[in-house]
Design a protein around this motif. Sequence first.
Motif, mmCIF file in Angstrom:
data_model
loop_
_atom_site.group_PDB
_atom_site.id
_atom_site.type_symbol
_atom_site.label_atom_id
_atom_site.label_comp_id
_atom_site.label_asym_id
_atom_site.label_seq_id
_atom_site.Cartn_x
_atom_site.Cartn_y
_atom_site.Cartn_z
ATOM 1 N N GLN A 25 109.992 -58.878 173.029
ATOM 2 C CA GLN A 25 109.246 -58.395 174.186
ATOM 3 C C GLN A 25 108.050 -57.582 173.734
ATOM 4 O OE1 GLN A 25 111.898 -56.229 176.706
ATOM 5 N NE2 GLN A 25 113.224 -57.967 177.088
ATOM 6 N N GLU A 26 107.046 -57.499 174.610
ATOM 7 C CA GLU A 26 105.887 -56.659 174.311
ATOM 8 C C GLU A 26 106.184 -55.219 174.720
ATOM 9 O OE1 GLU A 26 102.575 -58.446 176.317
ATOM 10 O OE2 GLU A 26 102.287 -59.909 174.716
ATOM 11 N N TRP A 27 105.688 -54.280 173.922
ATOM 12 C CA TRP A 27 105.876 -52.851 174.162
ATOM 13 C C TRP A 27 104.489 -52.218 174.242
ATOM 14 C CZ3 TRP A 27 110.061 -49.638 174.899
ATOM 15 C CH2 TRP A 27 109.828 -48.271 174.774
ATOM 16 N N GLU A 28 104.212 -51.528 175.332
ATOM 17 C CA GLU A 28 102.903 -50.887 175.499
ATOM 18 C C GLU A 28 102.798 -49.660 174.603
ATOM 19 O OE1 GLU A 28 102.049 -52.098 180.116
ATOM 20 O OE2 GLU A 28 102.968 -50.164 179.698
ATOM 21 N N GLY A 29 101.655 -49.528 173.938
ATOM 22 C CA GLY A 29 101.409 -48.402 173.050
ATOM 23 C C GLY A 29 100.825 -47.211 173.783
ATOM 24 N N SER A 30 100.496 -46.166 173.025
ATOM 25 C CA SER A 30 100.065 -44.909 173.633
ATOM 26 C C SER A 30 98.757 -44.990 174.421
ATOM 27 C CB SER A 30 100.016 -43.786 172.593
ATOM 28 O OG SER A 30 99.177 -44.119 171.523
ATOM 29 N N PRO A 31 97.761 -45.810 174.058
ATOM 30 C CA PRO A 31 96.563 -45.836 174.905
ATOM 31 C C PRO A 31 96.873 -46.302 176.329
ATOM 32 C CG PRO A 31 96.125 -46.968 172.829
ATOM 33 C CD PRO A 31 97.592 -46.668 172.874
ATOM 34 N N ILE A 32 97.704 -47.321 176.444
ATOM 35 C CA ILE A 32 98.069 -47.847 177.757
ATOM 36 C C ILE A 32 98.968 -46.868 178.490
ATOM 37 C CG2 ILE A 32 99.288 -49.726 178.937
ATOM 38 C CD1 ILE A 32 98.318 -51.509 176.536
ATOM 39 N N ARG A 33 99.911 -46.280 177.786
ATOM 40 C CA ARG A 33 100.826 -45.318 178.397
ATOM 41 C C ARG A 33 100.087 -44.069 178.875
ATOM 42 N NH1 ARG A 33 106.197 -46.225 177.689
ATOM 43 N NH2 ARG A 33 106.643 -48.156 176.594
ATOM 44 N N LEU A 34 99.101 -43.623 178.120
ATOM 45 C CA LEU A 34 98.315 -42.465 178.506
ATOM 46 C C LEU A 34 97.574 -42.742 179.815
ATOM 47 C CD1 LEU A 34 97.238 -39.648 177.117
ATOM 48 C CD2 LEU A 34 95.160 -40.987 177.005
ATOM 49 N N ILE A 35 96.940 -43.895 179.907
ATOM 50 C CA ILE A 35 96.221 -44.273 181.127
ATOM 51 C C ILE A 35 97.176 -44.324 182.318
ATOM 52 C CG2 ILE A 35 95.023 -46.187 182.263
ATOM 53 C CD1 ILE A 35 93.772 -46.769 179.443
ATOM 54 N N LYS A 36 98.320 -44.963 182.139
ATOM 55 C CA LYS A 36 99.288 -45.068 183.236
ATOM 56 C C LYS A 36 99.829 -43.702 183.649
ATOM 57 C CE LYS A 36 100.814 -49.816 182.698
ATOM 58 N NZ LYS A 36 101.976 -50.698 182.484
ATOM 59 N N ALA A 37 100.081 -42.823 182.679
ATOM 60 C CA ALA A 37 100.600 -41.486 182.995
ATOM 61 C C ALA A 37 99.584 -40.677 183.791
ATOM 62 C CB ALA A 37 100.985 -40.755 181.712
ATOM 63 N N VAL A 38 98.315 -40.762 183.426
ATOM 64 C CA VAL A 38 97.274 -40.034 184.155
ATOM 65 C C VAL A 38 97.150 -40.575 185.576
ATOM 66 C CG1 VAL A 38 94.789 -39.550 184.273
ATOM 67 C CG2 VAL A 38 96.007 -39.312 182.108
ATOM 68 N N ARG A 39 97.159 -41.879 185.722
ATOM 69 C CA ARG A 39 97.062 -42.479 187.066
ATOM 70 C C ARG A 39 98.267 -42.103 187.922
ATOM 71 N NH1 ARG A 39 94.377 -48.159 185.374
ATOM 72 N NH2 ARG A 39 92.230 -47.438 185.509
ATOM 73 N N ILE A 65 105.138 -39.208 175.498
ATOM 74 C CA ILE A 65 103.820 -39.256 176.147
ATOM 75 C C ILE A 65 103.956 -39.568 177.631
ATOM 76 C CG2 ILE A 65 101.726 -40.689 176.340
ATOM 77 C CD1 ILE A 65 101.644 -40.741 173.291
ATOM 78 N N ASP A 66 104.818 -40.516 177.975
ATOM 79 C CA ASP A 66 105.002 -40.910 179.376
ATOM 80 C C ASP A 66 105.223 -39.706 180.276
ATOM 81 O OD1 ASP A 66 104.765 -43.603 178.761
ATOM 82 O OD2 ASP A 66 106.920 -43.990 178.805
ATOM 83 N N LYS A 67 106.160 -38.873 179.924
ATOM 84 C CA LYS A 67 106.527 -37.737 180.789
ATOM 85 C C LYS A 67 105.645 -36.524 180.565
ATOM 86 C CE LYS A 67 109.537 -39.796 183.079
ATOM 87 N NZ LYS A 67 109.099 -40.261 184.377
ATOM 88 N N TYR A 68 105.315 -36.230 179.318
ATOM 89 C CA TYR A 68 104.538 -35.030 179.024
ATOM 90 C C TYR A 68 103.166 -35.081 179.682
ATOM 91 C CZ TYR A 68 102.001 -31.383 176.626
ATOM 92 O OH TYR A 68 101.232 -30.286 176.360
ATOM 93 N N ILE A 69 102.439 -36.168 179.503
ATOM 94 C CA ILE A 69 101.084 -36.254 180.046
ATOM 95 C C ILE A 69 101.118 -36.234 181.566
ATOM 96 C CG2 ILE A 69 99.024 -37.710 180.242
ATOM 97 C CD1 ILE A 69 99.270 -36.261 177.549
ATOM 98 N N GLU A 70 102.036 -36.962 182.152
ATOM 99 C CA GLU A 70 102.148 -36.967 183.613
ATOM 100 C C GLU A 70 102.377 -35.554 184.142
ATOM 101 O OE1 GLU A 70 105.232 -38.560 186.950
ATOM 102 O OE2 GLU A 70 104.739 -39.955 185.342
ATOM 103 N N ASN A 71 103.332 -34.839 183.566
ATOM 104 C CA ASN A 71 103.625 -33.475 184.026
ATOM 105 C C ASN A 71 102.485 -32.514 183.733
ATOM 106 O OD1 ASN A 71 106.164 -33.955 185.197
ATOM 107 N ND2 ASN A 71 107.116 -33.974 183.186
#
Length: 117
Positions: free
Chosen positions: A68-82, A29-35
Amino acid sequence: MSRAQATWNADGSKLPAIDIHTKAKHLIIDKYIENLVITLYKKAAYGVTTFTFIDGFCGGGMYKDNNQEWEGSPIRLIKAVREAHQKSYRTYPEPLIVLPATSFTEFNSIRSHKRML
């Protein structure tokens, strides 16, 4: 998550352990959504300005990875779009972020916004 009943507390006091396949999904998700967003922003003269992303399997948004805490897809999606918005060098307004709806009725009322992520 592959566990039958993964549970989260709203205050973050209880986070489920993350499975390896869930971590793999998040990294994709990190890379796909950003691209994807960068590509859509660059289409045509003005680019695409409206996006709707729905993750029907997003879970509670945070997990435990060892201690450690690991961010899930809702947070990762928001960060990738930003991140894509910043990298696109377009003059679009900052993306409007809409967090997950709790029902279809709520989703339909949210959907009426001009921009939804």
